[in-house]
Design a protein around this motif. Structure first.
Motif, PDB file in Angstrom:
ATOM      1  N   VAL A   1     -20.765   6.394  56.008  1.00 29.62           N
ATOM      2  CA  VAL A   1     -21.352   7.639  55.696  1.00 29.62           C
ATOM      3  C   VAL A   1     -20.912   8.927  54.128  1.00 29.62           C
ATOM      4  O   VAL A   1     -21.252   8.871  53.749  1.00 29.62           O
ATOM      5  CB  VAL A   1     -21.571   8.006  57.283  1.00 29.62           C
ATOM      6  CG1 VAL A   1     -22.658   9.307  56.961  1.00 29.62           C
ATOM      7  CG2 VAL A   1     -22.141   6.810  58.088  1.00 29.62           C
ATOM      8  N   ARG A   2     -19.539   8.792  54.817  1.00 29.41           N
ATOM      9  CA  ARG A   2     -18.504   9.873  54.011  1.00 29.41           C
ATOM     10  C   ARG A   2     -18.666   8.931  52.273  1.00 29.41           C
ATOM     11  O   ARG A   2     -18.927  10.099  51.565  1.00 29.41           O
ATOM     12  CB  ARG A   2     -17.109  10.354  54.864  1.00 29.41           C
ATOM     13  CG  ARG A   2     -17.021  11.005  53.710  1.00 29.41           C
ATOM     14  CD  ARG A   2     -15.575  11.986  55.067  1.00 29.41           C
ATOM     15  NE  ARG A   2     -16.120  12.154  55.773  1.00 29.41           N
ATOM     16  CZ  ARG A   2     -16.478  13.727  55.604  1.00 29.41           C
ATOM     17  NH1 ARG A   2     -16.599  14.662  54.978  1.00 29.41           N
ATOM     18  NH2 ARG A   2     -16.857  14.289  56.936  1.00 29.41           N
ATOM     19  N   ALA A   3     -18.630   7.995  53.207  1.00 26.08           N
ATOM     20  CA  ALA A   3     -18.486   7.881  51.735  1.00 26.08           C
ATOM     21  C   ALA A   3     -19.380   7.937  50.610  1.00 26.08           C
ATOM     22  O   ALA A   3     -19.283   8.056  49.609  1.00 26.08           O
ATOM     23  CB  ALA A   3     -17.594   5.975  51.218  1.00 26.08           C
ATOM     24  N   LEU A   4     -20.815   6.972  51.778  1.00 22.37           N
ATOM     25  CA  LEU A   4     -21.552   7.697  50.824  1.00 22.37           C
ATOM     26  C   LEU A   4     -22.262   8.900  50.087  1.00 22.37           C
ATOM     27  O   LEU A   4     -22.877   9.033  48.842  1.00 22.37           O
ATOM     28  CB  LEU A   4     -23.056   6.835  51.830  1.00 22.37           C
ATOM     29  CG  LEU A   4     -24.680   6.488  51.698  1.00 22.37           C
ATOM     30  CD1 LEU A   4     -24.954   6.261  49.695  1.00 22.37           C
ATOM     31  CD2 LEU A   4     -25.538   6.133  52.045  1.00 22.37           C
TER      32      LEU A   4
ATOM     33  N   GLU B   1     -12.697   5.123  45.822  1.00 20.36           N
ATOM     34  CA  GLU B   1     -12.339   6.022  46.581  1.00 20.36           C
ATOM     35  C   GLU B   1     -10.701   5.849  46.202  1.00 20.36           C
ATOM     36  O   GLU B   1     -10.523   4.475  46.721  1.00 20.36           O
ATOM     37  CB  GLU B   1     -13.035   5.321  47.988  1.00 20.36           C
ATOM     38  CG  GLU B   1     -12.848   6.289  49.143  1.00 20.36           C
ATOM     39  CD  GLU B   1     -12.973   5.346  50.132  1.00 20.36           C
ATOM     40  OE1 GLU B   1     -12.001   4.401  51.297  1.00 20.36           O
ATOM     41  OE2 GLU B   1     -14.270   4.969  50.196  1.00 20.36           O
ATOM     42  N   ASN B   2     -10.287   7.035  46.654  1.00 21.86           N
ATOM     43  CA  ASN B   2      -8.588   6.900  46.661  1.00 21.86           C
ATOM     44  C   ASN B   2      -8.032   6.734  47.894  1.00 21.86           C
ATOM     45  O   ASN B   2      -7.455   7.553  48.615  1.00 21.86           O
ATOM     46  CB  ASN B   2      -8.480   9.034  46.143  1.00 21.86           C
ATOM     47  CG  ASN B   2      -7.027   8.914  45.624  1.00 21.86           C
ATOM     48  OD1 ASN B   2      -6.209   8.089  45.397  1.00 21.86           O
ATOM     49  ND2 ASN B   2      -6.716  10.299  46.088  1.00 21.86           N
ATOM     50  N   THR B   3      -8.578   5.168  48.034  1.00 20.74           N
ATOM     51  CA  THR B   3      -7.748   4.774  49.487  1.00 20.74           C
ATOM     52  C   THR B   3      -6.717   3.614  49.429  1.00 20.74           C
ATOM     53  O   THR B   3      -7.813   2.576  48.517  1.00 20.74           O
ATOM     54  CB  THR B   3      -8.472   4.612  50.429  1.00 20.74           C
ATOM     55  OG1 THR B   3      -9.696   3.788  50.468  1.00 20.74           O
ATOM     56  CG2 THR B   3      -9.424   5.993  50.897  1.00 20.74           C
ATOM     57  N   THR B   4      -6.061   3.055  49.807  1.00 21.83           N
ATOM     58  CA  THR B   4      -5.450   2.339  49.650  1.00 21.83           C
ATOM     59  C   THR B   4      -5.260   0.678  50.806  1.00 21.83           C
ATOM     60  O   THR B   4      -4.559  -0.032  50.713  1.00 21.83           O
ATOM     61  CB  THR B   4      -4.169   2.010  48.785  1.00 21.83           C
ATOM     62  OG1 THR B   4      -3.413   2.840  49.746  1.00 21.83           O
ATOM     63  CG2 THR B   4      -4.352   2.612  47.624  1.00 21.83           C
TER      64      THR B   4
ATOM     65  N   VAL C   1     -21.705   1.145  42.153  1.00 26.07           N
ATOM     66  CA  VAL C   1     -20.566   0.702  43.323  1.00 26.07           C
ATOM     67  C   VAL C   1     -19.504   1.836  43.613  1.00 26.07           C
ATOM     68  O   VAL C   1     -18.635   1.577  42.937  1.00 26.07           O
ATOM     69  CB  VAL C   1     -20.312  -0.834  42.459  1.00 26.07           C
ATOM     70  CG1 VAL C   1     -19.348  -1.853  43.184  1.00 26.07           C
ATOM     71  CG2 VAL C   1     -21.203  -1.668  41.801  1.00 26.07           C
ATOM     72  N   SER C   2     -19.489   1.751  44.646  1.00 22.03           N
ATOM     73  CA  SER C   2     -18.120   2.438  45.843  1.00 22.03           C
ATOM     74  C   SER C   2     -17.817   1.554  46.226  1.00 22.03           C
ATOM     75  O   SER C   2     -17.839   0.573  47.066  1.00 22.03           O
ATOM     76  CB  SER C   2     -19.210   3.756  46.845  1.00 22.03           C
ATOM     77  OG  SER C   2     -18.581   3.839  47.497  1.00 22.03           O
ATOM     78  N   THR C   3     -15.536   1.148  45.479  1.00 22.59           N
ATOM     79  CA  THR C   3     -15.355   0.260  45.932  1.00 22.59           C
ATOM     80  C   THR C   3     -14.093   2.157  46.366  1.00 22.59           C
ATOM     81  O   THR C   3     -14.270   2.695  46.458  1.00 22.59           O
ATOM     82  CB  THR C   3     -14.539  -0.836  45.334  1.00 22.59           C
ATOM     83  OG1 THR C   3     -14.428  -1.726  45.787  1.00 22.59           O
ATOM     84  CG2 THR C   3     -14.810  -0.053  44.147  1.00 22.59           C
ATOM     85  N   ASN C   4     -12.696   1.061  46.626  1.00 20.49           N
ATOM     86  CA  ASN C   4     -11.289   1.668  47.162  1.00 20.49           C
ATOM     87  C   ASN C   4     -10.479   1.716  45.992  1.00 20.49           C
ATOM     88  O   ASN C   4     -10.086   0.741  44.838  1.00 20.49           O
ATOM     89  CB  ASN C   4     -11.067   0.875  48.231  1.00 20.49           C
ATOM     90  CG  ASN C   4     -10.743  -0.237  48.321  1.00 20.49           C
ATOM     91  OD1 ASN C   4     -10.422  -0.549  47.536  1.00 20.49           O
ATOM     92  ND2 ASN C   4     -11.589  -0.920  49.180  1.00 20.49           N
TER      93      ASN C   4
END
Length: 330
Positions: free
Chosen positions: A86-89, A74-77, A50-53
């Motif tokens: 796409v970049r996250a994937l 992902e290192n964003t808030t 699971v890709s999250t932030n």
């Protein structure tokens, strides 16, 4: 094959609710949106990522406590910092030496994916499609045109759709196709998966698989409430306090420690979170989060965030942000 659930967006079309809550973790009845996706893919035995932030890291960690998943954070808030789909994937998948099944974390669907996975063994890469049945509605989605089962064009939100076959956020990508993500993101292309598919079909054969059943892209309040009505399974906690003058019209979900009193009517299609007090109110087709007080309120097709207090008011097609206090007269 490994499965990746993309759940790193900030769902701005559902603000203010999703300022403090990740959209995939919003309730759909007793379950959460992402539960329906997880339950569809768990039986296959795939490793599930699971890709999250970073903003919703703690919430996803709590959700994952009893799940067989790996979280990638992902290192964003905030919206302005996010990598994009796409970049996250690419970041999640670049070290995976296998085929991948990619699923958007805000899609809810009634159908199984067994035949989709079976067809992927023969036709790679494979994109899930759904016939929305209306050309005006098709303008909201990424739309595919097929020649047999091969996708010959794919346009994001076209002004003049060539078909009504919408991409529904389910992609089976073989290893070679997955590796092409790197070429795409280095080329600074548009960063959503639909545009990646458009780019891809100019370089190789890409196939489509049309599903039948119910599908909801939970992108805005209307689609969220519509999905809620379809997937709601009745549940009333044992400790709900309901006085003799009030009535519940099922199906509803009412969580722990809720008080309903003074000729209130609850339902149908209502979610009430923990520790709410509902008094002399009429509520239907609505979602109410925890610790809300409603007194002499008529609420229809609305969402009320946590720790709100609303009195003497009629609301329809509304979203009320957390901690709001709204009162009209006495």
């Amino acid at each position: 094959m490994k499965a990746i659930i993309m759940a790193g967006g900030y769902a701005t079309r559902l603000w203010p609710i999703t300022r403090t809550k990740a959209k995939p973790l919003l309730p759909l009845g007793k379950k959460k949106i992402i539960d329906y996706i997880y339950e569809k893919i768990k039986p296959f035995g795939f490793e599930i990522i699971v890709s999250t932030n970073l903003r919703f890291k703690d919430d996803f960690e709590k959700w994952a406590e009893d799940k067989d998943v790996k979280l990638v954070i992902e290192n964003t808030t905030k919206e302005e910092e996010k990598l994009g789909a796409v970049r996250a994937l690419y970041e999640v998948s670049k070290d995976i030496d296998d085929d991948i099944l990619v699923l958007a974390g805000d899609n809810v669907f009634s159908f199984g994916i067994e035949k989709f996975i079976e067809k992927f063994k023969e036709k790679k890469p494979l994109i899930a499609l759904y016939d929305v049945g209306d050309f005006d509605l098709a303008k909201r989605y990424g739309i595919a045109q097929l020649n047999g089962d091969r996708i010959v064009s794919f346009e994001e939100k076209p002004e003049k759709p060539k078909s009504t076959l919408a991409g529904i956020g389910i992609y089976a990508l073989d290893y070679d196709t997955k590796e092409m993500l790197g070429d795409y993101v280095r080329g600074e292309k548009k960063d959503n998966l639909g545009d990646f598919i458009s780019w891809l079909i100019d370089r190789k054969n890409v196939y489509g698989f049309v599903f039948e059943g119910n599908w909801h892209d939970v992108g805005n309040p209307d689609s969220y409430l519509e999905a809620f009505k379809i997937y709601l399974e009745n549940h009333i906690s044992d400790d709900v306090k309901l006085d003799k003058t009030s009535k519940i019209i099922e199906p509803v979900v009412i969580e722990d420690n809720v008080e309903i009193r003074k000729r209130s009517i609850i339902g149908p299609y209502v979610y009430i979170g923990r520790d709410c007090v509902i008094e002399a109110s009429d509520i239907s087709d609505s979602v109410i989060f925890s610790s809300v007080i409603l007194k002499k309120v008529k609420l229809w097709r609305s969402i009320v965030d946590e720790k709100c207090e609303i009195r003497n008011l009629e609301l329809s097609n509304s979203i009320v942000g957390g901690h709001a206090k709204i009162q009209r007269g006495e």
